[in-house]
Design a protein around this motif. Structure first.
Motif, PDB file in Angstrom:
ATOM      1  N   LYS A  41       8.859 -15.936  -7.293  1.00  0.00           N
ATOM      2  CA  LYS A  41       8.570 -14.814  -8.190  1.00  0.00           C
ATOM      3  C   LYS A  41       7.430 -13.964  -7.639  1.00  0.00           C
ATOM      4  CE  LYS A  41       7.497 -13.821 -13.046  1.00  0.00           C
ATOM      5  NZ  LYS A  41       7.171 -14.425 -14.367  1.00  0.00           N
ATOM      6  N   MET A  42       6.375 -14.622  -7.136  1.00  0.00           N
ATOM      7  CA  MET A  42       5.238 -13.904  -6.557  1.00  0.00           C
ATOM      8  C   MET A  42       5.679 -13.048  -5.378  1.00  0.00           C
ATOM      9  SD  MET A  42       1.870 -15.495  -4.631  1.00  0.00           S
ATOM     10  CE  MET A  42       2.896 -16.191  -3.322  1.00  0.00           C
ATOM     11  N   CYS A  43       6.483 -13.618  -4.475  1.00  0.00           N
ATOM     12  CA  CYS A  43       6.923 -12.891  -3.287  1.00  0.00           C
ATOM     13  C   CYS A  43       7.755 -11.663  -3.651  1.00  0.00           C
ATOM     14  CB  CYS A  43       7.730 -13.818  -2.377  1.00  0.00           C
ATOM     15  SG  CYS A  43       6.761 -15.143  -1.623  1.00  0.00           S
ATOM     16  N   ILE A  44       8.687 -11.836  -4.579  1.00  0.00           N
ATOM     17  CA  ILE A  44       9.531 -10.707  -5.003  1.00  0.00           C
ATOM     18  C   ILE A  44       8.668  -9.602  -5.602  1.00  0.00           C
ATOM     19  CG2 ILE A  44      11.335  -9.967  -6.600  1.00  0.00           C
ATOM     20  CD1 ILE A  44      12.373 -11.557  -4.220  1.00  0.00           C
ATOM     21  N   GLN A  45       7.759  -9.994  -6.503  1.00  0.00           N
ATOM     22  CA  GLN A  45       6.903  -9.003  -7.173  1.00  0.00           C
ATOM     23  C   GLN A  45       6.026  -8.263  -6.169  1.00  0.00           C
ATOM     24  OE1 GLN A  45       6.337 -11.100 -11.598  1.00  0.00           O
ATOM     25  NE2 GLN A  45       4.811 -11.416 -10.004  1.00  0.00           N
ATOM     26  N   LEU A  46       5.432  -9.004  -5.235  1.00  0.00           N
ATOM     27  CA  LEU A  46       4.524  -8.369  -4.277  1.00  0.00           C
ATOM     28  C   LEU A  46       5.258  -7.445  -3.313  1.00  0.00           C
ATOM     29  CD1 LEU A  46       2.018 -11.266  -3.469  1.00  0.00           C
ATOM     30  CD2 LEU A  46       1.610  -9.195  -4.813  1.00  0.00           C
ATOM     31  N   PHE A  47       6.449  -7.844  -2.872  1.00  0.00           N
ATOM     32  CA  PHE A  47       7.208  -6.965  -1.987  1.00  0.00           C
ATOM     33  C   PHE A  47       7.659  -5.696  -2.713  1.00  0.00           C
ATOM     34  CE2 PHE A  47       7.821 -10.648   0.927  1.00  0.00           C
ATOM     35  CZ  PHE A  47       7.414 -10.007   2.097  1.00  0.00           C
ATOM     36  N   LEU A  48       8.025  -5.831  -3.982  1.00  0.00           N
ATOM     37  CA  LEU A  48       8.386  -4.648  -4.768  1.00  0.00           C
ATOM     38  C   LEU A  48       7.170  -3.732  -4.950  1.00  0.00           C
ATOM     39  CD1 LEU A  48      10.729  -6.173  -7.516  1.00  0.00           C
ATOM     40  CD2 LEU A  48      11.387  -4.685  -5.616  1.00  0.00           C
ATOM     41  N   VAL A  49       6.018  -4.356  -5.221  1.00  0.00           N
ATOM     42  CA  VAL A  49       4.781  -3.590  -5.365  1.00  0.00           C
ATOM     43  C   VAL A  49       4.478  -2.827  -4.077  1.00  0.00           C
ATOM     44  CG1 VAL A  49       2.265  -3.796  -5.543  1.00  0.00           C
ATOM     45  CG2 VAL A  49       3.728  -4.987  -7.172  1.00  0.00           C
ATOM     46  N   SER A  50       4.654  -3.504  -2.932  1.00  0.00           N
ATOM     47  CA  SER A  50       4.358  -2.849  -1.653  1.00  0.00           C
ATOM     48  C   SER A  50       5.227  -1.621  -1.433  1.00  0.00           C
ATOM     49  CB  SER A  50       4.540  -3.838  -0.499  1.00  0.00           C
ATOM     50  OG  SER A  50       5.912  -4.133  -0.294  1.00  0.00           O
ATOM     51  N   LEU A  51       6.473  -1.669  -1.902  1.00  0.00           N
ATOM     52  CA  LEU A  51       7.385  -0.543  -1.719  1.00  0.00           C
ATOM     53  C   LEU A  51       6.922   0.686  -2.481  1.00  0.00           C
ATOM     54  CD1 LEU A  51      10.876  -2.310  -1.895  1.00  0.00           C
ATOM     55  CD2 LEU A  51       9.705  -1.440   0.141  1.00  0.00           C
ATOM     56  N   TYR A  52       6.617   0.495  -3.788  1.00  0.00           N
ATOM     57  CA  TYR A  52       6.237   1.695  -4.540  1.00  0.00           C
ATOM     58  C   TYR A  52       4.781   2.087  -4.321  1.00  0.00           C
ATOM     59  CZ  TYR A  52       4.695  -1.449  -8.387  1.00  0.00           C
ATOM     60  OH  TYR A  52       4.085  -2.424  -9.157  1.00  0.00           O
ATOM     61  N   LEU A  53       3.921   1.139  -3.895  1.00  0.00           N
ATOM     62  CA  LEU A  53       2.548   1.522  -3.579  1.00  0.00           C
ATOM     63  C   LEU A  53       2.506   2.377  -2.315  1.00  0.00           C
ATOM     64  CD1 LEU A  53       0.173  -1.492  -4.361  1.00  0.00           C
ATOM     65  CD2 LEU A  53       0.557   0.601  -5.669  1.00  0.00           C
ATOM     66  N   PHE A 121      -9.793  10.471  -8.017  1.00  0.00           N
ATOM     67  CA  PHE A 121      -8.479   9.960  -8.443  1.00  0.00           C
ATOM     68  C   PHE A 121      -7.660   9.444  -7.261  1.00  0.00           C
ATOM     69  CE2 PHE A 121      -9.720  13.401 -11.356  1.00  0.00           C
ATOM     70  CZ  PHE A 121      -9.776  12.689 -12.545  1.00  0.00           C
ATOM     71  N   ASP A 122      -8.313   9.260  -6.108  1.00  0.00           N
ATOM     72  CA  ASP A 122      -7.619   8.766  -4.920  1.00  0.00           C
ATOM     73  C   ASP A 122      -6.883   7.468  -5.242  1.00  0.00           C
ATOM     74  OD1 ASP A 122      -7.332   7.178  -2.351  1.00  0.00           O
ATOM     75  OD2 ASP A 122      -8.068   9.075  -1.556  1.00  0.00           O
ATOM     76  N   ALA A 123      -5.618   7.401  -4.875  1.00  0.00           N
ATOM     77  CA  ALA A 123      -4.758   6.270  -5.242  1.00  0.00           C
ATOM     78  C   ALA A 123      -5.301   4.935  -4.763  1.00  0.00           C
ATOM     79  CB  ALA A 123      -3.347   6.490  -4.691  1.00  0.00           C
ATOM     80  N   LYS A 124      -5.811   4.893  -3.528  1.00  0.00           N
ATOM     81  CA  LYS A 124      -6.292   3.632  -2.966  1.00  0.00           C
ATOM     82  C   LYS A 124      -7.420   3.043  -3.798  1.00  0.00           C
ATOM     83  CE  LYS A 124      -7.075   5.309   1.132  1.00  0.00           C
ATOM     84  NZ  LYS A 124      -7.507   5.415   2.536  1.00  0.00           N
ATOM     85  N   TYR A 125      -8.277   3.907  -4.314  1.00  0.00           N
ATOM     86  CA  TYR A 125      -9.425   3.429  -5.079  1.00  0.00           C
ATOM     87  C   TYR A 125      -9.070   3.206  -6.550  1.00  0.00           C
ATOM     88  CZ  TYR A 125     -12.202   4.469  -0.965  1.00  0.00           C
ATOM     89  OH  TYR A 125     -12.700   4.474   0.318  1.00  0.00           O
TER      90      TYR A 125
END
Length: 260
Positions: A41-53, A121-125
């Motif tokens: 579950k962690m791996c799926i969530q993190l990879f999905l997060v990486s895509l939209y981030l 409002f920089d996204a990274k921060y």
């Protein structure tokens, strides 16, 4: 530039959980299935997060960034509500206000005055720093709420006695409030005293792996730790204020309508 980790190397991470598997089998802990499900579950969530981030960081639109921050705060609010003794519908608005106010105030100070960003409002921060703050605010707010409720419930007779001899509600609750605040922020204060000698925390490690010199990484780590302490403290104080105003009857008794 941080060295990438190959898929093959990720597979070798199984080495980290072999001791857990062996121990679970030997002691019949029955956690192997749960552990592998959590890892999956962690791996799926993190990879999905990486895509939209990646998309959000590239676009870096302030309105999208703020919308994402709002979504993070809402999820954090639901997490706190579901893990406290309070009924979701009765108290969720006050949890949201406590977390949102401390989050926005701390992020503004951090981005504007500490990091001196031209675009606060920089996204990274907004997203990365905001995520670290929220993670700590969630645990701090849950601890504050549950500790306060447990203390008041456990010492209800003493609380009522103090009221009968002339103490106001705040005076009667002073000991319980003190304990709940300390329960929330003491872990952060303790971890601050061990940083550098006992451990190299996440922000500093991430900065070093990304190529920053240790001095810069240290400055960021000091900044984020104090920001976390500030956010946890403010959210704890606000949630205590709302608790005292909303969770008692006009006769200063605990209002059972607000509790599970």
């Amino acid at each position: 530039m941080t060295k990438d980790i190959s898929i093959y190397s990720l597979g070798l991470l199984i080495l980290f959980i072999i001791p857990l598997i062996i121990t679970s089998i030997f002691l019949k802990l029955d956690i192997i299935k749960k552990t592998f499900f959590s890892i999956f579950k962690m791996c799926i969530q993190l990879f999905l997060v990486s895509l939209y981030l990646n998309y959000i960081f590239t676009l870096n639109n302030r309105f999208i960034n703020l919308l994402y921050l709002l979504i993070m705060i809402i999820i954090a609010t639901l997490n706190v509500a579901n893990n406290s003794n309070l009924k979701l519908k009765k108290f969720i608005f006050y949890i949201f206000i406590s977390i949102a106010f401390s989050q926005v105030l701390t992020l503004f100070i951090f981005n504007k005055f500490i990091i001196n960003l031209s675009n606060i409002f920089d996204a990274k921060y907004i997203i990365a720093v905001g995520g670290m703050l929220l993670g700590n605010e969630i645990s701090g707010t849950i601890i504050t709420l549950n500790s306060l409720y447990n203390e008041v419930s456990k010492k209800e007779e003493k609380y009522l006695f103090l009221l009968t001899i002339g103490a106001n509600k705040l005076e009667a609750l002073q000991e319980s409030i003190k304990i709940s605040i300390l329960s929330s922020i003491t872990p952060t204060i303790a971890s601050m005293s061990a940083i550098g000698i006992v451990s190299l925390p996440g922000m500093m490690t991430g900065q070093i792996l990304a190529g920053s010199i240790p001095t810069t990484a240290i400055k960021y780590q000091i900044a984020i730790m104090l920001a976390i302490l500030n956010a946890k403290f403010i959210s704890s104080i606000l949630i205590i204020i709302f608790f005292n105003k909303k969770c008692f009857t006009p006769y200063s008794l605990l209002d059972k309508e607000y509790f599970k």
